[in-house]
Scaffold this active site. Sequence first.
Site, short mmCIF file in Angstrom:
data_model
loop_
_atom_site.label_atom_id
_atom_site.label_comp_id
_atom_site.label_asym_id
_atom_site.label_seq_id
_atom_site.Cartn_x
_atom_site.Cartn_y
_atom_site.Cartn_z
N ARG A 296 0.83 -1.20 0.00
CA ARG A 296 0.00 0.00 0.00
C ARG A 296 0.87 1.26 0.00
O ARG A 296 1.86 1.33 0.74
CB ARG A 296 -0.90 0.03 1.24
N ASP A 297 0.45 2.23 -0.80
CA ASP A 297 1.12 3.53 -0.78
C ASP A 297 0.85 4.22 0.56
O ASP A 297 -0.28 4.24 1.03
CB ASP A 297 0.63 4.41 -1.94
N ILE A 298 1.89 4.77 1.14
CA ILE A 298 1.78 5.38 2.47
C ILE A 298 0.94 6.66 2.44
O ILE A 298 0.40 7.08 3.46
CB ILE A 298 3.19 5.63 3.05
N ASN B 41 5.75 7.06 -12.97
CA ASN B 41 6.49 8.31 -13.08
C ASN B 41 7.97 8.01 -13.28
O ASN B 41 8.50 7.08 -12.67
CB ASN B 41 6.30 9.14 -11.81
N GLU C 62 9.53 10.40 -7.36
CA GLU C 62 10.03 10.69 -6.02
C GLU C 62 11.00 9.61 -5.55
O GLU C 62 12.02 9.90 -4.93
CB GLU C 62 8.82 10.77 -5.07
N VAL C 63 10.66 8.36 -5.83
CA VAL C 63 11.48 7.24 -5.35
C VAL C 63 12.16 6.57 -6.55
O VAL C 63 11.47 6.06 -7.45
CB VAL C 63 10.61 6.21 -4.59
N HIS D 150 8.57 1.53 -10.09
CA HIS D 150 7.30 1.14 -9.48
C HIS D 150 6.14 1.56 -10.36
O HIS D 150 6.21 2.57 -11.06
CB HIS D 150 7.13 1.74 -8.07
N HIS E 97 2.10 2.47 -9.94
CA HIS E 97 0.98 2.75 -9.03
C HIS E 97 -0.27 2.10 -9.64
O HIS E 97 -0.57 2.33 -10.81
CB HIS E 97 0.69 4.25 -8.93
P1 AMP Z 1 6.58 8.49 -7.36
O1 AMP Z 1 6.30 9.96 -7.36
O2 AMP Z 1 5.96 7.81 -8.55
O3 AMP Z 1 8.06 8.17 -7.22
O4 AMP Z 1 5.80 7.90 -6.13
C1 AMP Z 1 6.40 7.43 -4.97
C2 AMP Z 1 5.31 6.97 -4.05
O5 AMP Z 1 5.89 6.26 -2.97
C3 AMP Z 1 4.47 8.10 -3.43
O6 AMP Z 1 3.10 7.93 -3.81
C4 AMP Z 1 4.68 7.94 -1.93
O7 AMP Z 1 3.51 8.20 -1.18
C5 AMP Z 1 5.11 6.49 -1.83
N1 AMP Z 1 5.93 6.16 -0.67
C6 AMP Z 1 7.03 6.81 -0.22
N2 AMP Z 1 7.53 6.20 0.87
C7 AMP Z 1 6.73 5.13 1.09
C8 AMP Z 1 6.72 4.09 2.08
N3 AMP Z 1 7.64 4.03 3.05
N4 AMP Z 1 5.75 3.15 2.02
C9 AMP Z 1 4.80 3.20 1.04
N5 AMP Z 1 4.76 4.14 0.08
C10 AMP Z 1 5.70 5.10 0.11
#
Ligand code: AMP
Length: 126
Positions: free
Chosen positions: A34-36, A97, A105-106, A110, A112
């Site tokens: 699950r997304d946090i 993304n 962001e990460v 991944h 979504h």
């Molecule tokens: P993106 O902008 O596509 O890189 O999305 C990264 C996603 O990772 C965001 O929707 C965040 O809410 C999610 N995220 C970041 N840290 C965590 C975590 N520890 N557990 C679950 N989701 C996370």
Amino acid sequence: MGYDYDDQNVFARILRGEIPNETVLETEHTLAFRDIRAQAPVHVLVIPKGRYVSYDHFGAEASDAEIVDFTRTLARLCAELDLAPADGGAGYRLIVNAGAAGLQEVPHMHVHIVGGRSLGRMLPAS
Ligand code: AMP
């Protein structure tokens, strides 16, 4: 240039068990959790366990086994989350993304899966 994987990114830390996650499904090569910061009633992240920065990196360098496992797992998730239209689900959206323009962001590949409500237009007008 090229693919430069950061071992300290948050999903790498989740895969190493250093950070907890709410797992939805795990297979040999893939983890879904699950997304946090959920942006819809259903918001699940699907990641390969391998060290891939982006979707293009994954598609270019992952093994056939990893790619098949990822794709089948994603389909299974859509069904098990009751989103798949073929099973009477209301549908879903997959979002990937990448890089600066995509506001990634990460830096671990991944997808979504979002659903559970009407998702509006695909992109804002501008
Ligand atoms: P993106 O902008 O596509 O890189 O999305 C990264 C996603 O990772 C965001 O929707 C965040 O809410 C999610 N995220 C970041 N840290 C965590 C975590 N520890 N557990 C679950 N989701 C996370």
